[in-house]
Design a protein around this motif. Structure first.
Motif, PDB file in Angstrom:
ATOM      1  N   SER A 328       0.818  -1.217   0.000  1.00 48.51           N
ATOM      2  CA  SER A 328       0.000   0.000   0.000  1.00 48.51           C
ATOM      3  C   SER A 328       0.849   1.264   0.000  1.00 48.51           C
ATOM      4  O   SER A 328       0.503   2.264  -0.633  1.00 48.51           O
ATOM      5  N   PHE A 331       1.715   3.002  -3.173  1.00 45.95           N
ATOM      6  CA  PHE A 331       0.644   3.658  -3.931  1.00 45.95           C
ATOM      7  C   PHE A 331       0.059   4.882  -3.219  1.00 45.95           C
ATOM      8  O   PHE A 331      -1.047   5.308  -3.542  1.00 45.95           O
ATOM      9  N   SER A 336      -1.413  11.097  -5.762  1.00 50.65           N
ATOM     10  CA  SER A 336      -2.383  10.025  -5.992  1.00 50.65           C
ATOM     11  C   SER A 336      -2.438   9.093  -4.792  1.00 50.65           C
ATOM     12  O   SER A 336      -1.477   8.981  -4.022  1.00 50.65           O
ATOM     13  N   PHE A 338      -3.570   5.102  -4.244  1.00 47.74           N
ATOM     14  CA  PHE A 338      -3.973   3.848  -4.872  1.00 47.74           C
ATOM     15  C   PHE A 338      -4.412   4.054  -6.327  1.00 47.74           C
ATOM     16  O   PHE A 338      -5.429   3.504  -6.779  1.00 47.74           O
ATOM     17  N   GLY A 339      -3.632   4.858  -7.046  1.00 50.60           N
ATOM     18  CA  GLY A 339      -3.870   5.068  -8.465  1.00 50.60           C
ATOM     19  C   GLY A 339      -4.902   6.123  -8.792  1.00 50.60           C
ATOM     20  O   GLY A 339      -5.115   6.434  -9.968  1.00 50.60           O
ATOM     21  N   ILE A 340      -5.557   6.684  -7.790  1.00 49.96           N
ATOM     22  CA  ILE A 340      -6.568   7.723  -8.015  1.00 49.96           C
ATOM     23  C   ILE A 340      -5.911   9.087  -7.828  1.00 49.96           C
ATOM     24  O   ILE A 340      -5.376   9.390  -6.761  1.00 49.96           O
ATOM     25  N   ALA A 341      -5.938   9.907  -8.873  1.00 49.13           N
ATOM     26  CA  ALA A 341      -5.307  11.219  -8.812  1.00 49.13           C
ATOM     27  C   ALA A 341      -6.049  12.116  -7.820  1.00 49.13           C
ATOM     28  O   ALA A 341      -7.276  12.092  -7.743  1.00 49.13           O
ATOM     29  N   GLN A 417       9.234   6.081  -3.331  1.00 50.25           N
ATOM     30  CA  GLN A 417       8.182   5.066  -3.390  1.00 50.25           C
ATOM     31  C   GLN A 417       8.716   3.751  -3.923  1.00 50.25           C
ATOM     32  O   GLN A 417       8.490   2.690  -3.332  1.00 50.25           O
TER      33      GLN A 417
END
Length: 444
Positions: A328, A331, A336, A338-341, A417
């Motif tokens: 986790s 991300f 962002s 978890f891939g959501i901007a 990251q």
């Protein structure tokens, strides 16, 4: 002298965790580590330098730990060894005061940190070896869990004191309470934040008093001539026989990997948040409060689970949780989740990382408590300190692996990251090796 009761002896043993925990909480994770990032002013470089420092200290611990344990089992006098290495702890922690950004000699400050870390780890070897003397085989899981929870509470109180009265925000020069650092400390020279070293040293000195008053070693016969040679011979014999004790061998290898990965999370959590999310020392401190509260609660509950289910299933579950957390972390960034901007001003990344910290604290407290009770079950009763020396060796033999691999991957990728991905691999390997560990060890 009046006989010390069993209850007092247990509480005295708890006080080592209370006294020593601020080194982990304040220096390794939540105050000094992110301050190193401020001193270097480059998140990736700070993460690399920090990794090399922790790795070098870990290598020192790995080489000396089993030798010290073997000598202690032969000569006795574990308390004298704890006194000796406590001096390293206190002097090393106090040296953090030298981290003056106006006139900085970074290598001296990091050397002090490493000396204190070595002292803490060596003192812990001898303290952990006292655990089986405190209760029956069915009780030590609960005792270990309560001790770990008590230690977390000590770290929490120390952290709250630092945030409320000393650790200043770099921009405002004020603490979390909106006031200047206590005792007239100069915020321009970051004296409030630097005071974390002397505070950690003073805290240890004061709260080790109950430990030394109430914890006593059993009397042992004076060693005969050649005892040192006998200790080394016994250690060599133990190491050579490890392949014939497959459960102990597998446990040492498994714990070597998953504890290394967990320590990597602790060592880099503060620097990661400072570099990726732009957190200040105060922000990281709030994150620490959440992690410590959850750690204390779940370490206490985990002790009961340890007694009921045994340490192996508890360790396995914690590894799975920590592996999911490590994935986790990759991300979560300022841009962002978890891939959501998300908007750069969004608080969602901060909230996500707060949740991550709480889970790390919870699973980390439980797995460390259960791991030392598992070591008691795997070890020979007459060579307990030596066993915990090997346990420290297992924890430090590759302790350079997580910091150095994170440092190398971070340096090559230029991304904090991506830099933490080696931790995922270490957790999975530790989980795999746990399959060959018998819940009761060779003593079953």
């Amino acid at each position: 002298m009046a006989q010390v009761s069993a209850r007092k002896r247990i509480w005295g043993w708890f006080f080592f965790d209370w006294a020593s925990q601020p080194y982990n909480t304040l220096l390794i994770t939540f105050i000094f580590a992110p301050f190193v990032k401020e001193l270097i002013d480059d998140g990736a470089r700070a993460q690399s330098v920090w990794g090399f420092t922790v790795g070098a200290a870990g290598l020192t611990i790995a080489l000396a730990a089993p030798i010290l344990g073997a000598i202690a089992d032969t000569y006795g006098n574990r308390l004298k060894w704890i006194w000796f290495f406590s001096a390293f702890y206190v002097l090393g922690a106090a040296g953090i005061w030298l981290a003056n950004p106006v006139d900085l000699t970074l290598w001296v400050v990091l050397l002090c940190f490493a000396i204190g870390l070595v002292g803490m780890e060596f003192a812990t070897i001898f303290t952990n070896s006292i655990l089986p003397d405190l209760g029956t085989r069915k009780e030590i899981g609960r005792i270990s869990g309560k001790g770990w929870a008590f230690g977390y509470l000590g770290g929490l109180v120390g952290l709250l004191i630092m945030l409320a009265f000393f650790a200043e925000n770099a921009e405002t020069g004020q603490t979390m309470l909106g006031r200047d650092p206590a005792f007239g400390l100069d915020p321009d020279q970051r004296e409030g934040t630097r005071f974390v070293g002397p505070l950690t040293a003073i805290w240890y000195v004061v709260f080790m008093i109950p430990f030394f008053l109430w914890v006593k070693d059993p009397k042992v016969d004076a060693p005969k001539g050649g005892a040192l040679k006998d200790a080394m011979r016994g250690l060599r014999s133990t190491i050579r026989s490890l392949p014939q004790t497959p459960s102990l061998f597998a446990y040492l290898a498994s714990s070597m990997l998953y504890r290394d990965a967990l320590n990597g999370m602790y060592f880099f959590g503060g620097i990661y948040a400072a570099g990726v999310l732009g957190w200040t020392v105060v922000d990281t401190g709030v994150f620490g409060i959440l992690a410590i509260v959850s750690g204390a609660l779940f370490a206490w509950l985990g002790g009961f689970a340890d007694d009921y289910f045994g340490p192996k299933p508890v360790i396995r579950l914690c590894i799975l949780v920590l592996c999911a957390v490590a994935i986790s972390i990759v991300f979560v960034s300022r841009d962002s989740v978890f891939g959501i901007a998300v908007d750069p001003t969004s608080r969602l990344p901060d909230l996500a990382f707060y949740v991550v910290g709480a889970v790390i604290g919870a699973a980390g407290g439980v797995i460390q408590s259960a791991s030392r009770t598992m070591m008691v079950r795997q070890a020979r009763p007459d060579r307990m300190t030596e066993a915990f020396g090997l346990y420290a060796l297992a924890g430090k033999a590759t302790s350079f692996l997580a910091p150095l691999s994170v440092g190398v991957v971070t340096g090559l990728s230029g991304s904090q990251q991506i830099g933490v991905t080696p931790l995922i691999v270490l957790f999975l390997l530790g989980l795999l090796l746990l399959r060959w560990v018998h819940p009761e060890g060779e003593n079953a």
